[in-house]
Design a protein around this motif. Structure first.
Motif, mmCIF file in Angstrom:
data_model
loop_
_atom_site.group_PDB
_atom_site.id
_atom_site.type_symbol
_atom_site.label_atom_id
_atom_site.label_comp_id
_atom_site.label_asym_id
_atom_site.label_seq_id
_atom_site.Cartn_x
_atom_site.Cartn_y
_atom_site.Cartn_z
ATOM 1 N N ALA A 1 5.629 15.046 8.752
ATOM 2 C CA ALA A 1 6.124 14.111 8.644
ATOM 3 C C ALA A 1 7.112 13.405 7.367
ATOM 4 O O ALA A 1 7.811 13.810 6.202
ATOM 5 C CB ALA A 1 7.051 13.389 9.338
ATOM 6 N N ARG B 1 13.466 13.613 12.815
ATOM 7 C CA ARG B 1 12.104 13.605 13.453
ATOM 8 C C ARG B 1 11.802 12.484 14.359
ATOM 9 O O ARG B 1 11.301 12.838 14.767
ATOM 10 C CB ARG B 1 11.981 12.818 11.826
ATOM 11 C CG ARG B 1 11.964 14.340 10.794
ATOM 12 C CD ARG B 1 11.715 13.515 9.588
ATOM 13 N NE ARG B 1 12.839 12.184 8.927
ATOM 14 C CZ ARG B 1 12.680 11.939 7.703
ATOM 15 N NH1 ARG B 1 11.783 11.717 6.717
ATOM 16 N NH2 ARG B 1 13.467 10.695 7.708
ATOM 17 N N THR C 1 11.206 19.422 11.399
ATOM 18 C CA THR C 1 11.531 19.329 13.609
ATOM 19 C C THR C 1 11.577 20.576 14.257
ATOM 20 O O THR C 1 10.619 20.594 15.284
ATOM 21 C CB THR C 1 12.711 18.749 13.882
ATOM 22 O OG1 THR C 1 14.265 19.305 13.232
ATOM 23 C CG2 THR C 1 12.738 17.561 12.701
#
Lengths: 245, 245, 245, 245
Positions: free
Chosen positions: C53, C145, D17
């Motif tokens: 991420a 996210r 994502t």
């Protein structure tokens, strides 16, 4: 701030070769670079003293880190200096900035120094915090650097409200705590540079410049008589015993 | 190199407060820190000039990198200075070190300067390499800083074999290439510091010290009138269009 | 933590060649290096997601600083990465650490999550401070996210008190402020790594590792298609006009 | 390379994502960030092994420098990692880059590996230089990491010309020097990443990424059980005796 043309270089409005090189000292250049004008004689004397005071502190953690960095990257001295500066953080340089901010805010509040000092000491005391710029683990009877720095400022007449305030804070703290918490070199320098008209936000910058000189000095010693590699090898060995996985 | 006791601080064998603070300039302190002794007046003048020459170069890539670093880490000025120094590598500071080494090796060979200069120019020419310390993209008729720096060295009588050799190299290069490749500020400083007895290995260190001052100056300007954040945002936007993934 | 002998290398108690190389993934190695044991499958999945991420954020100020550093010091990629990391300070990485500390302290207090959340939101609201880990300038309807990271944690069953607390804080903040201040990726990661048993003091370290990958990626792009030098030259020119001294 | 909009984040052309988080490993993300595409399974396995191999090396000088930096700047872990990376220069990471360049140039020359290997060994031997990527002070009978790394590359079929060339160089060196100079981990990784199509210029970047993990690991250990401060104090004391000025 600086521009080069075919036959001249201008720095902060001055012709580098005809007006600065051979004419001004390095300390005056530091002042010019930061303030955009040349210092008066008394400003120059204070800046020189502040910078001289912070150059050398023995085998600081930052100097040791720089020497160890040089072991792995001898091809570029600047990276070892950079590594050393990375460690000149809150533990070592925090107090000078915190002092400068405290003194700036106190002076900006416009009150009587003794009143302001009382409020400051009350506040830190209430939160059981250390007053930045006061106290020293070794120089418990007074930091000799402070005495001399203030003497110089008094001689040239540069001491103003920030020096007055830090002195008032020292006096107030002595009263409240019943013992001397002497103004240390961080507190003294913070007061001096604020009295010269520098923002509290750049107070730390003077220490950074001075320490950069110290780092280059330590690296030159390291180049001439290497100590970091054997030291590291020794520690590596010790660590291996401690952690035999 | 430095030790603190209860009522004194000693630096390089001197009592900091009674012998250094208020007595020596910052440039003299730089010399003391590196050499372990105070400079004579003529040494001090040369060191001041060398340091003053390298402080400010406009919006260098390193100054820009430091300003961008400050955007993300304003809590500690020293990290932004460190980031700036990380970029003071071979492209910007390589020539001063390479010059110093070339001049040191040439002088150490013990030959006649003109002979040594011929060999050096021959060697670089054969490998089509640039002679370090010679030539400048802007100051094609001669670097004004060099003229002034050598003038100062001549005045105080500090110019010796390294200055003689770099001048011989300039003359030889002019003969072989048929045009002036003027000694630039890197070459001039390299010669001056080697003539003062410093090792070629620390020549880059003087530029590092001077640039550290420049970095603090740029960061102070950034603090007072921020430009890096809008600049970064603008570039981020441009980059997004270029790379629309 | 690691030791080499003639025919083996041991890392954190494992034989590097027979037990780790070709056996574990890089994400598992990150876990091993930090925790001293291999992760369980669910831990590994969460750590991979957290690290993935934070790798790439476009032309961040830190990536730009690293590219500019590389212009001056192309001889050593590591210094450009170091310069980039110097800018990954409080503005960019402060929130992940502050969130982790807030969640750690909240959980350590032992109270009911909703009670603790109320106190936390009250406190920040009283001092008009931003709650770390909440809110996002772009993702105002919720950070995508965060949704995905929590989904993964829920799937593998790794979400515990810290995730529960950050969710309670988001709910409480929505009530008190009357609008969604969504948990952002910093807040999500802080909760996830604390739930895996990491100290809040190392939460920032995961972002540092991930950004290091991003920095190397940006430098590789810079090597393959240089953009920093022309950009710098352009800015240098603009700056010269602004400041024509 | 990455862009955020209101409800999505795109990285290198992928939706972070839905396509990356929870789907790819951290090692795959490293590949994606550097190459702009996802790795095939065999590429992923090699990259993981290369990265795992370089994470932990015990109390390296760089780890020690980072710990000492943290002593002075505990407010921002990233600066300590940056300081550590500054020391990951030519002495520690030079060989991986020099190997990669040597192998790249050798393969690019297009000759037969054995011929090319002979020329390379001849050249280094003539200038009495060490062949980068060959030899190890501890693993004199062969670097166990190399054996394992090449085994993995052979298993997945990723070994190509660069691995062939480094093996030919090892064989040629053994013939010319009359003793084994085993391919070390630097030489092995250089060959593996070049065989995966990475430029020699980024070979050092893999070591930088892996060492960044090691640095964070050492700092986490330092946070949990501080050793740098007492160590520094001890060295400071020793140094004071050596230099009693």
């Amino acid at each position: 701030m600086g521009v080069a043309s075919r036959d001249s270089v201008r720095v902060r409005g001055f012709d580098l070769t005809s007006q600065l090189l051979g004419t001004i000292t390095f300390g005056e250049m530091v002042f010019l670079e930061l303030r955009g004008r040349l210092p008066r004689a008394e400003e120059s004397r204070v800046i020189d003293a502040v910078l001289v005071a912070f150059v050398e502190h023995g085998m600081m953690a930052t100097n040791l880190a720089a020497r160890l960095t040089y072991v792995g990257a001898p091809e570029g001295l600047q990276a070892a200096v950079a590594a050393g500066l990375c460690g000149a953080g809150d533990v070592f340089l925090g107090a000078i900035e915190a002092s400068a901010k405290m003194l700036h805010d106190g002076v900006a509040s416009g009150g009587d120094p003794r009143e302001v000092a009382r409020e400051i000491v009350d506040t830190y005391r209430a939160r059981k915090g250390r007053i930045p710029g006061l106290g020293h683990p070794v120089h418990s009877d007074g930091d000799p650097r402070t005495r001399r720095l203030f003497e110089i400022a008094d001689e040239v007449g540069s001491a103003r409200e920030h020096v007055a305030l830090v002195r008032a804070i020292e006096a107030e703290a002595a009263t409240q705590f019943g013992r001397l918490l002497p103004i240390n070199a961080d507190g003294a320098c913070a007061a001096l540079v604020c009295d010269l008209g520098f923002s509290w936000q750049i107070a730390r910058g003077f220490a950074v410049i001075a320490r950069c000189v110290g780092l280059v000095g330590h690296l030159y010693e390291e180049i001439q008589s290497p100590t970091a590699r054997p030291l590291w090898r020794h520690i590596e060995e010790l660590y291996r015993y401690k952690d035999p996985t």
